[in-house]
Write an enzyme that holds these catalytic residues in place. Sequence first.
Site, PDB file in Angstrom:
ATOM      1  N   ASP A 188       0.789  -1.247  -0.095  1.00 28.92           N
ATOM      2  CA  ASP A 188      -0.004   0.073   0.063  1.00 28.92           C
ATOM      3  C   ASP A 188       0.989   1.185   0.089  1.00 28.92           C
ATOM      4  O   ASP A 188       1.792   1.389   0.890  1.00 28.92           O
ATOM      5  CB  ASP A 188      -0.921  -0.088   1.252  1.00 28.92           C
ATOM      6  CG  ASP A 188      -1.556   1.130   1.393  1.00 28.92           C
ATOM      7  OD1 ASP A 188      -2.063   2.025   0.364  1.00 28.92           O
ATOM      8  OD2 ASP A 188      -2.168   1.440   2.459  1.00 28.92           O
ATOM      9  N   ASN A 241      -0.722   4.521  -0.721  1.00 25.51           N
ATOM     10  CA  ASN A 241      -1.489   5.721  -0.451  1.00 25.51           C
ATOM     11  C   ASN A 241      -2.315   5.644   0.814  1.00 25.51           C
ATOM     12  O   ASN A 241      -3.533   6.309   1.088  1.00 25.51           O
ATOM     13  CB  ASN A 241      -2.610   5.897  -1.421  1.00 25.51           C
ATOM     14  CG  ASN A 241      -3.518   4.781  -1.770  1.00 25.51           C
ATOM     15  OD1 ASN A 241      -3.453   3.837  -1.241  1.00 25.51           O
ATOM     16  ND2 ASN A 241      -4.697   5.139  -2.453  1.00 25.51           N
ATOM     17  N   ASP A 297      -8.912 -16.275 -16.646  1.00 28.84           N
ATOM     18  CA  ASP A 297      -9.742 -16.743 -15.574  1.00 28.84           C
ATOM     19  C   ASP A 297     -11.035 -17.670 -16.126  1.00 28.84           C
ATOM     20  O   ASP A 297     -11.383 -17.421 -16.827  1.00 28.84           O
ATOM     21  CB  ASP A 297     -10.489 -15.440 -14.962  1.00 28.84           C
ATOM     22  CG  ASP A 297     -11.249 -15.806 -13.541  1.00 28.84           C
ATOM     23  OD1 ASP A 297     -10.538 -16.329 -12.728  1.00 28.84           O
ATOM     24  OD2 ASP A 297     -12.192 -15.624 -13.387  1.00 28.84           O
ATOM     25  N   GLU A 323      -6.881 -20.856 -17.302  1.00 28.10           N
ATOM     26  CA  GLU A 323      -7.112 -21.600 -15.895  1.00 28.10           C
ATOM     27  C   GLU A 323      -8.088 -22.752 -15.977  1.00 28.10           C
ATOM     28  O   GLU A 323      -9.031 -22.429 -16.469  1.00 28.10           O
ATOM     29  CB  GLU A 323      -7.599 -20.579 -14.770  1.00 28.10           C
ATOM     30  CG  GLU A 323      -8.008 -21.126 -13.474  1.00 28.10           C
ATOM     31  CD  GLU A 323      -8.793 -20.448 -12.498  1.00 28.10           C
ATOM     32  OE1 GLU A 323      -8.979 -20.538 -11.258  1.00 28.10           O
ATOM     33  OE2 GLU A 323      -9.860 -19.891 -13.266  1.00 28.10           O
ATOM     34  N   ASP A 351      -1.597  -1.349  -3.921  1.00 29.23           N
ATOM     35  CA  ASP A 351      -2.098  -0.512  -5.302  1.00 29.23           C
ATOM     36  C   ASP A 351      -0.900  -0.495  -6.054  1.00 29.23           C
ATOM     37  O   ASP A 351       0.209  -1.378  -5.919  1.00 29.23           O
ATOM     38  CB  ASP A 351      -2.270   0.881  -4.986  1.00 29.23           C
ATOM     39  CG  ASP A 351      -1.004   1.561  -3.824  1.00 29.23           C
ATOM     40  OD1 ASP A 351      -0.111   1.368  -4.092  1.00 29.23           O
ATOM     41  OD2 ASP A 351      -1.776   2.015  -2.968  1.00 29.23           O
ATOM     42  N   ASP A 369      -4.398   3.597   2.530  1.00 33.64           N
ATOM     43  CA  ASP A 369      -5.900   3.141   2.746  1.00 33.64           C
ATOM     44  C   ASP A 369      -5.953   1.735   3.101  1.00 33.64           C
ATOM     45  O   ASP A 369      -6.881   1.100   3.214  1.00 33.64           O
ATOM     46  CB  ASP A 369      -6.628   3.523   1.366  1.00 33.64           C
ATOM     47  CG  ASP A 369      -6.277   2.583   0.266  1.00 33.64           C
ATOM     48  OD1 ASP A 369      -5.220   1.862   0.257  1.00 33.64           O
ATOM     49  OD2 ASP A 369      -6.816   2.683  -0.844  1.00 33.64           O
TER      50      ASP A 369
END
Length: 539
Positions: free
Chosen positions: A20, A22, A199, A264, A28, A24
């Site tokens: 992280d 930023n 996916d 997958e 990111d 939060d």
Amino acid sequence: MEEWWRGGVIYQIYPRSFQDTNSDGIGDLKGITKRLEYIAELGVDAVWISPIFSSPMKDMGYDVSDYKNIDPIFGTLEDFDELVDRAHSLDLKVMIDQVLSHSSDQHPFFLESREGKNNPKSDWYVWSDPLSNGSAPNNWLSIFEGVAWEWEARRKQYYLHNFLVCQPDFNFHNKEVQDWLLSTVRFWLDRGVDGFRLDTVNYYFHDKKLRDNPARLQSVESVLVNPYYMQEHIHSISQPENITFIENLRVLVDQYEDCALIGEISNIDLMAEYTKGNKRLQLAYSFELLGTEFSSKHIKDVIEYFFEISPNGNPCWSFSNHDVIRHLSRWSEEQDSLTGFAKLTAAILLSLEGTICLFQGEELGQTESDLDFEELTDPLGKRFWPENKGRDGCRTPMVWNSEKEYAGFSDVKPWLPVKDSQLKRASYQQLSDPESVLSFYKLMLSFRKNNKELRNGKTTFIDIHEQILAFSRKFDEKIILCVFNLAKDSIKLKAEGVECANSQITCGVKFSNNLLKFEPNGFIFLRANSGNTIFKVVN
Ligand code: BGC
């Protein structure tokens, strides 16, 4: 030119939990970019980044509401471009996850589709009238929550969802849907990505006639916790039309240099079918080594069978990912002194023929986090608790430095907790320790990279003892023998005419006078001086 992915190693990043920047509490893109050097130094070839697109995050990004944008919690398209540039400058390829079989129910096309039967998007999802008694059109089940059909009062029809109710399936029988999805793939190709993890690649099409799935021959007691596994999914998924779509996707990616598709696929026969020839997927991501069984027989059976039905196929093996319990917790009851077992499993995985996927934190010997019900975010865990605690336990934040707040992942409380047992396995603390799991992964990755036999050689299994996994990898007449002790006891073997291939990589094996003494978790890589090596168990 040799394709980068053949025999290569891909590092899977789960963006919410990587870094992280930023404040939060959620990882990111800038965080990933910041840590790319760490990944490059591991010695892998590529990263695969789990979904980062706009999403209500009901299935943590596997429910996309805008296929051509980055979700604000992860950053912006500019951050993405920066990430790709930085990765390329470090000689890392970038693969992203494409969730084409379904969207979020908040996608504008679904919002439009559900409004009525006569709008431009009405046929973009799988709609069906109810049976005359009002029930769903057939017996199909969803992996995540019971019946695979949800009622939509606006259309007075049901829609299909193989996963969550909020993940409606696209109608692939509509050519416009296919073309539009291909255009979203092109969008990312134009931004410079080197490949895609597809996916649920066998979920694209469904049987147009909506025929019932037959029962699977097993008793209710043997069903884990989910009735989904009581059916043979021969009509709801894995339809023959999938192949044509995959071939079209391949034509598209082949217009870009060096780009790879990994699908997958939870079935070895389909893995072979989807990678057959050179017009389909380059790689098939396997589930076979993501289950509860860890034995030399299982590994041998899976790998032998794959190459028997697909001699030139390209499997992609992994032991851990964001959907399963981390392999050290799945395969070992011991949770404290796991270093030896972590090195053993790393050595096995990184010796296999095919492409390898590592899951973030695996290089640290991370274990599954034990979470309370109140800490869960995964709908699967909330639904099937306590029998199945869901997937949050493998998705907890990366543990960068045990002395920093929240392990250096974030400076505020993260979306999932960092527990003490994970804190013990921090990256920074392991970097300077030559005996650490992290240092071993680096050695093993460089060993694989610098030995064509390990990276690209053909495999032949050697039967020595039921708890010894042994195979040779051969490339251009050069052979390396890989021998691992999976037993809880020591085992002695006699072997004539071999020498240790790399003493730095050997763990828990004493080798002298043709005698190999393996401790539990011991393993060694050997070179044969000539001919076939005969191993004999010594009592
Ligand atoms: C992904 C899961 C996801 C599911 C539905 C899977 O195979 O790996 O995390 O929940 O697809 O998109």
